[in-house]
Design a protein around this motif. Structure first.
Motif, mmCIF file in Angstrom:
data_model
loop_
_atom_site.group_PDB
_atom_site.id
_atom_site.type_symbol
_atom_site.label_atom_id
_atom_site.label_comp_id
_atom_site.label_asym_id
_atom_site.label_seq_id
_atom_site.Cartn_x
_atom_site.Cartn_y
_atom_site.Cartn_z
ATOM 1 N N ALA A 217 14.373 5.873 -34.450
ATOM 2 C CA ALA A 217 13.156 6.288 -33.721
ATOM 3 C C ALA A 217 13.310 7.702 -33.176
ATOM 4 O O ALA A 217 12.347 8.487 -33.149
ATOM 5 N N ALA A 218 14.518 8.062 -32.760
ATOM 6 C CA ALA A 218 14.755 9.410 -32.230
ATOM 7 C C ALA A 218 14.486 10.458 -33.310
ATOM 8 O O ALA A 218 13.928 11.526 -33.035
ATOM 9 N N VAL A 219 14.856 10.146 -34.543
ATOM 10 C CA VAL A 219 14.635 11.110 -35.633
ATOM 11 C C VAL A 219 13.156 11.135 -36.022
ATOM 12 O O VAL A 219 12.597 12.197 -36.320
ATOM 13 N N MET A 220 12.498 9.972 -35.984
ATOM 14 C CA MET A 220 11.037 9.957 -36.220
ATOM 15 C C MET A 220 10.359 10.881 -35.207
ATOM 16 O O MET A 220 9.462 11.661 -35.561
ATOM 17 N N SER A 221 10.790 10.795 -33.956
ATOM 18 C CA SER A 221 10.121 11.585 -32.918
ATOM 19 C C SER A 221 10.409 13.071 -33.133
ATOM 20 O O SER A 221 9.522 13.908 -32.929
ATOM 21 N N PHE A 222 11.607 13.407 -33.557
ATOM 22 C CA PHE A 222 11.906 14.818 -33.876
ATOM 23 C C PHE A 222 10.970 15.315 -34.981
ATOM 24 O O PHE A 222 10.328 16.366 -34.844
ATOM 25 N N LEU A 223 10.870 14.542 -36.074
ATOM 26 C CA LEU A 223 10.049 14.984 -37.212
ATOM 27 C C LEU A 223 8.575 15.112 -36.823
ATOM 28 O O LEU A 223 7.849 15.931 -37.385
ATOM 29 N N ALA A 224 8.134 14.278 -35.877
ATOM 30 C CA ALA A 224 6.725 14.313 -35.455
ATOM 31 C C ALA A 224 6.458 15.407 -34.425
ATOM 32 O O ALA A 224 5.304 15.711 -34.136
ATOM 33 N N SER A 225 7.512 15.991 -33.889
ATOM 34 C CA SER A 225 7.340 16.938 -32.778
ATOM 35 C C SER A 225 7.210 18.377 -33.275
ATOM 36 O O SER A 225 7.530 18.686 -34.429
ATOM 37 N N ASP A 226 6.825 19.259 -32.362
ATOM 38 C CA ASP A 226 6.747 20.688 -32.702
ATOM 39 C C ASP A 226 8.124 21.278 -32.964
ATOM 40 O O ASP A 226 8.232 22.357 -33.543
ATOM 41 N N ASP A 227 9.167 20.597 -32.530
ATOM 42 C CA ASP A 227 10.529 21.062 -32.860
ATOM 43 C C ASP A 227 10.739 21.110 -34.367
ATOM 44 O O ASP A 227 11.622 21.812 -34.858
ATOM 45 N N ALA A 228 9.944 20.325 -35.094
ATOM 46 C CA ALA A 228 10.071 20.282 -36.563
ATOM 47 C C ALA A 228 8.881 20.983 -37.221
ATOM 48 O O ALA A 228 8.477 20.627 -38.330
#
Ligand code: NAD
Ligand code: ADP
Ligand code: HBR
Length: 252
Positions: A217-228
């Protein structure tokens, strides 16, 4: 971090496992979370764990086109937009192509492939409007093949290429599409697998263990965020190093 304040996130298969972990993760970072799952009791339980004014549950069979349309309509009716779609719902049935029945194939392909297609198709017009993104839950089983999981691997291969085609077709309209590709994760899907199989996984995973749903879930949130914001069309292994191997046996 409040990376998702004001963002509307649909998560399929949110009743258990990685979908449930994703619901908690996005909610903890400020998102409005739309939970979709086949099972009302699982939805109710997750819903009760979250801030109810920022949560909507829509009982949805993702393999049913009309129910997916309803999921999108309910989301728009309640929140006016969709920023993030997490295509996570999935089922696993083991077996070679000779072991598995045609009903098994129909089940796997309708949930794992059709489900992601329907959700993407009907969410995309809204994602184009919001310049949003999609995160698929594929699997390392879509990057390569496993012994004895024919239909599942075929379905996950489809998700890996769905990620790529959507990334190409909608990038210019501001929509990013990526996937996570986990190896073994501790969820209902795999908890009943026998110990000897789990031990074999632990031997092949360089980190020596299965993942917790929250780690995916942490990686899903990274990919969905502006960080990505410049990550698009990537099928990202979240596998403790499994795909670092060329497949040759472990001899040390
Ligand atoms: P899980 O069984 O804990 O959760 C899956 C959820 O999807 C359940 O709540 C289930 O009710 C829901 N679901 C099933 N069919 C549905 C349908 N037709 N419509 C709506 N919801 C439906 O499993 P999980 O491990 O969290 O699986 C999530 C995703 O991760 C799946 O796509 C799976 O293939 C993928 N995955 C799992 C693993 C693993 O080792 N567990 C590894 C790689 C990828
Ligand atoms: P299928 O619906 O494809 O036959 P399962 O019955 O194994 O698959 O369900 C898939 C997952 O759905 C299970 O691993 C479990 O997490 C969840 N599940 C099944 N039944 C229920 C239920 N009554 N309430 C909540 N979750 C359930
Ligand atoms: C084990 C892993 O590849 C899966 C169930 O997807």
């Amino acid at each position: 971090m409040n990376r998702f304040e004001g963002k509307v996130v649909i998560i399929t298969g949110a009743g258990n496992g990685m979908g449930k972990a994703a619901a908690h993760r996005f909610a903890s970072e400020g998102a409005i979370v739309v939970l979709a799952d086949l099972y009302q009791d699982a939805l109710d339980k997750v819903h009760s764990e979250l801030n109810s004014s920022k949560t909507l549950s829509v009982k949805t069979d993702v393999s049913n086109e009309a129910e997916v349309k309803n999921l999108i309509e309910q989301t728009i009716k309640n929140f006016n937009k969709i920023d993030i779609l997490i295509n996570n719902a999935g089922v696993h049935i083991p077996g070679t192509i000779l072991d598995g029945s045609i009903q098994d194939w129909e089940k796997i392909s309708s949930v794992n492939i059709n489900g992601a297609i329907y959700c993407s198709k009907y969410a995309l017009p809204h994602l184009i409007e919001s310049k949003g993104c999609i995160v698929n839950n594929a699997s390392v089983s879509g990057l390569g093949a496993d012994w004895g999981a024919a239909y599942y691997c075929v379905s996950k291969g489809a998700i890996v290429n769905l990620t790529r085609v959507l990334a190409l077709d909608f990038g210019l309209q501001g929509v990013r599409v990526n996937s996570v590709c986990p190896s073994l994760v501790k969820t209902n899907m795999t908890n009943s697998w026998p110990d000897d199989i789990r031990n074999k996984f632990n031997e092949r995973i360089p980190l020596g263990r299965a993942a917790e749903p929250e780690e995916v879930a942490a990686v899903m949130s990274f990919l969905a965020s502006d960080d990505a914001s410049f990550v698009n069309g990537v099928n990202l292994p979240v596998d403790g190093g499994v795909t670092a191997s060329d497949g040759q046996p472990k001899i040390v």
